[in-house]
Design a protein around this motif. Structure first.
Motif, PDB file in Angstrom:
ATOM      1  N   LEU A 144      14.462   5.056 -57.475  1.00  0.00           N
ATOM      2  CA  LEU A 144      14.048   5.432 -56.129  1.00  0.00           C
ATOM      3  C   LEU A 144      13.212   4.303 -55.558  1.00  0.00           C
ATOM      4  N   ALA A 145      13.533   3.870 -54.345  1.00  0.00           N
ATOM      5  CA  ALA A 145      12.775   2.797 -53.715  1.00  0.00           C
ATOM      6  C   ALA A 145      12.385   3.119 -52.277  1.00  0.00           C
ATOM      7  N   ARG A 146      13.161   3.983 -51.590  1.00  0.00           N
ATOM      8  CA  ARG A 146      12.856   4.333 -50.201  1.00  0.00           C
ATOM      9  C   ARG A 146      13.350   5.729 -49.883  1.00  0.00           C
ATOM     10  N   ILE A 147      12.575   6.403 -49.043  1.00  0.00           N
ATOM     11  CA  ILE A 147      12.924   7.734 -48.551  1.00  0.00           C
ATOM     12  C   ILE A 147      12.682   7.736 -47.050  1.00  0.00           C
ATOM     13  N   HIS A 148      13.655   8.212 -46.288  1.00  0.00           N
ATOM     14  CA  HIS A 148      13.486   8.384 -44.842  1.00  0.00           C
ATOM     15  C   HIS A 148      13.843   9.827 -44.508  1.00  0.00           C
ATOM     16  N   VAL A 149      12.907  10.524 -43.853  1.00  0.00           N
ATOM     17  CA  VAL A 149      13.101  11.915 -43.472  1.00  0.00           C
ATOM     18  C   VAL A 149      13.052  12.008 -41.958  1.00  0.00           C
ATOM     19  N   LEU A 150      13.985  12.733 -41.386  1.00  0.00           N
ATOM     20  CA  LEU A 150      14.033  12.975 -39.949  1.00  0.00           C
ATOM     21  C   LEU A 150      13.819  14.464 -39.722  1.00  0.00           C
ATOM     22  N   ALA A 151      12.872  14.809 -38.827  1.00  0.00           N
ATOM     23  CA  ALA A 151      12.547  16.207 -38.574  1.00  0.00           C
ATOM     24  C   ALA A 151      12.413  16.442 -37.079  1.00  0.00           C
ATOM     25  N   GLN A 152      12.707  17.659 -36.677  1.00  0.00           N
ATOM     26  CA  GLN A 152      12.588  18.046 -35.279  1.00  0.00           C
ATOM     27  C   GLN A 152      11.379  18.952 -35.134  1.00  0.00           C
ATOM     28  N   GLY A 153      10.538  18.654 -34.125  1.00  0.00           N
ATOM     29  CA  GLY A 153       9.339  19.438 -33.900  1.00  0.00           C
ATOM     30  C   GLY A 153       9.661  20.897 -33.624  1.00  0.00           C
ATOM     31  N   VAL A 154       8.727  21.749 -34.013  1.00  0.00           N
ATOM     32  CA  VAL A 154       8.880  23.183 -33.813  1.00  0.00           C
ATOM     33  C   VAL A 154       8.511  23.497 -32.378  1.00  0.00           C
ATOM     34  N   LYS A 155       9.376  24.238 -31.688  1.00  0.00           N
ATOM     35  CA  LYS A 155       9.119  24.604 -30.296  1.00  0.00           C
ATOM     36  C   LYS A 155       8.066  25.690 -30.252  1.00  0.00           C
ATOM     37  N   THR A 156       7.139  25.554 -29.301  1.00  0.00           N
ATOM     38  CA  THR A 156       6.121  26.574 -29.086  1.00  0.00           C
ATOM     39  C   THR A 156       6.231  27.082 -27.652  1.00  0.00           C
ATOM     40  N   GLU A 157       6.111  28.356 -27.482  1.00  0.00           N
ATOM     41  CA  GLU A 157       6.169  28.965 -26.164  1.00  0.00           C
ATOM     42  C   GLU A 157       4.778  28.983 -25.533  1.00  0.00           C
ATOM     43  N   LEU A 158       4.716  28.749 -24.234  1.00  0.00           N
ATOM     44  CA  LEU A 158       3.439  28.784 -23.517  1.00  0.00           C
ATOM     45  C   LEU A 158       3.155  30.147 -22.996  1.00  0.00           C
TER      46      LEU A 158
END
Length: 158
Positions: A144-158
């Motif tokens: 193991l030499a590199r890890i890349h994680v892609l995530a989408q923010g959690v939507k919050t209601e106003l």
């Protein structure tokens, strides 16, 4: 997700990382030592509501310096977590690893060996419901030499 969409998404994440690297509010850059010895270690970083944690056990000679970078787009809809060896190559033998995210939905990962090759799907388990990626016992080849994680923010209601 089609290969074209996935490639476009990962390219966007890479461009986002490079274009936002100088803005302190949207990045979190940290160096840490990966310690051999076979014991479990955890390193965790936060960027606003987004948290990324790296748990690992490794064997080998001496400590290695690794980076841990978090990045977000300006409105917190897309996050990246990048963990790895600056040189792109590690001499340590990893017995196991796990990356867990909180505050966002896990979308995709890219994992690379010390030879710069992507890890095969038999080497890791991507669990989007639990927001984790982890090594597969008996399948992970310990490189193991590199890890890349892609995530989408959690939507919050106003």
């Amino acid at each position: 997700m089609a290969l074209y969409q996935l490639t476009s998404l990962l390219l966007f994440a890479s461009l986002l990382y490079v274009s936002r690297a100088d803005e302190k509010q949207s990045t979190n850059h940290h160096f840490f030592k990966v310690q051999p010895g076979g014991e479990m270690h955890i390193v965790s970083r936060n960027l606003g509501p987004f948290e990324c944690a790296f748990t690992y056990a490794a064997q080998g000679g001496t400590n290695e310096e690794w980076f841990f970078d978090l990045d977000a787009d300006h409105d917190g809809k897309l996050y990246t977590c990048s963990i790895g060896r600056p040189s792109g190559s590690s001499y340590l033998v990893f017995t196991q690893f796990k990356v867990e995210i909180n505050g966002a939905n896990l979308k995709d990962v890219e994992l690379y060996s010390s030879q710069g090759e992507k890890l095969g799907p038999e080497e890791y388990n991507l669990n989007k419901e639990e927001h984790t990626v982890s090594s597969v016992e008996g399948g992970f080849q310990s490189q193991l030499a590199r890890i890349h994680v892609l995530a989408q923010g959690v939507k919050t209601e106003l």
